[in-house]
Scaffold this active site. Structure first.
Site, PDB file in Angstrom:
ATOM      1  N   ASP A 210      -6.770  -0.860  -3.706  1.00 31.68           N
ATOM      2  CA  ASP A 210      -5.546  -1.605  -3.409  1.00 31.68           C
ATOM      3  C   ASP A 210      -5.651  -2.350  -2.087  1.00 31.68           C
ATOM      4  OD1 ASP A 210      -3.817  -1.233  -5.549  1.00 31.68           O
ATOM      5  OD2 ASP A 210      -3.049   0.667  -4.791  1.00 31.68           O
TER       6      ASP A 210
ATOM      7  N   LYS B 278      -6.844  -4.732  -6.064  1.00 33.15           N
ATOM      8  CA  LYS B 278      -5.566  -4.831  -6.755  1.00 33.15           C
ATOM      9  C   LYS B 278      -4.485  -5.228  -5.754  1.00 33.15           C
ATOM     10  CE  LYS B 278      -3.238  -1.128  -8.235  1.00 33.15           C
ATOM     11  NZ  LYS B 278      -1.905  -1.318  -7.571  1.00 33.15           N
TER      12      LYS B 278
ATOM     13  N   GLU C 172      -0.090  -6.536  -5.615  1.00 38.79           N
ATOM     14  CA  GLU C 172       1.173  -6.531  -6.345  1.00 38.79           C
ATOM     15  C   GLU C 172       1.843  -7.898  -6.304  1.00 38.79           C
ATOM     16  OE1 GLU C 172       2.105  -1.863  -5.171  1.00 38.79           O
ATOM     17  OE2 GLU C 172       3.593  -3.400  -4.758  1.00 38.79           O
TER      18      GLU C 172
ATOM     19  N   GLU D 252       3.763  -1.364 -14.597  1.00 38.49           N
ATOM     20  CA  GLU D 252       4.355  -0.091 -14.184  1.00 38.49           C
ATOM     21  C   GLU D 252       5.859  -0.067 -14.418  1.00 38.49           C
ATOM     22  OE1 GLU D 252       4.563   2.986 -10.369  1.00 38.49           O
ATOM     23  OE2 GLU D 252       3.318   1.188 -10.266  1.00 38.49           O
TER      24      GLU D 252
END
Length: 272
Positions: A92, A121, A123, A190
């Site tokens: 992340d 990764k 968001e 998610e």
């Protein structure tokens, strides 16, 4: 995903995840933050290890992943990368390490690759598409993350399911397509309704990985301490496959008891 006899299991690459999607074969991803869990999961055949910013809440004792720093991510990514050889390692980008600018995203992405990650990764959807494009242009594979995004827990008013109404579901699908168009090679979904995740999985040609997003995603991911019953978290989307919390407590109690009664150590555990 096998190699000729005698050469051992193949290293998991992005192409293997894409092939799994095309063949309709679900794959498993788990978080890992240290050498011991990483090696066990490799032995178990877990194909993707996520060094998540969840390390802040599961290991470091923070209340939110927003407290996880870039240095934290470098430390734990390195620990996992040095410990395994087969799984694909995803790391992340920490909160604040990519939102400010494209240049910051690439710089911090490069740091994670140098630490041992093979994919990063981050968001968000279309708002971070420029960062995704720049990372991919720099040779850094990207995994997107939509739905409930933990780094935005404050603006989302807590841990809430996203995409329940038609407009929100349509928006999620649009954002997923925007990430794909920007070059993302996979997308985590998610806390979204199962039918919405199924729809997004059908329209994307890159793999989706669900967590609280139903069974139709191409892969599934869980925080390993939740999966193994160590954290004590029992969210609706979590299935616990062991009870390590109770096992570890019993072991510690047994150790304490033997120390207090001088049953341990014995001559067997002592030197002449």
């Amino acid at each position: 995903m096998s190699t000729p006899s005698g050469t051992g299991p193949a290293k998991i690459r992005l192409r293997h995840l894409q092939d799994a999607k095309e063949r309709g074969r679900p794959f498993a991803m788990l978080t890992a933050y240290d050498q011991f869990s990483a090696r066990v999961f490799e032995e178990a055949g877990i194909e993707v290890l996520l060094v998540g910013d969840s390390v802040g809440t599961t290991v470091l004792g923070h209340e939110s992943t927003t407290a996880t720093t870039h240095q934290d991510m470098l430390t734990f990514t390195g620990a996992v990368a040095r410990s395994v050889s087969r799984p694909l390692i995803v790391a992340d980008l920490a909160f604040g390490s990519y939102q400010v600018s494209v240049e910051e995203a690439v710089r911090h992405g490069v740091d994670l690759i140098r630490a041992g990650a093979e994919m990063v990764k981050l968001e968000g959807g279309s708002a971070i598409a420029p960062q995704v494009r720049a990372l991919v242009a720099a040779g850094i594979p990207v995994m997107g993350h939509l739905g409930f995004t933990p780094q935005s827990v404050n603006s989302l008013s807590g841990h809430r399911v996203q995409g329940r109404d038609t407009h929100a579901a349509d928006r999620l699908a649009e954002e997923a397509l925007a990430l794909q168009e920007a070059g993302a090679s996979a997308v985590v979904l998610e806390l979204i309704p199962a039918h919405v995740a199924e729809r997004i999985t059908e329209v994307l040609h890159v793999p989706t990985i669900g967590i609280g997003a139903g069974p139709a995603c191409d892969g599934q991911v869980l925080v390993w301490q939740d999966m193994a019953g160590l954290s004590g978290f029992h969210g609706r989307f979590v299935k616990t496959f062991a009870d390590l919390r109770s096992d570890l407590r019993r072991a510690a109690e047994a150790y304490r008891g033997e120390v207090e009664t001088r049953a341990y150590p014995t001559a067997e555990h002592s030197f002449e």
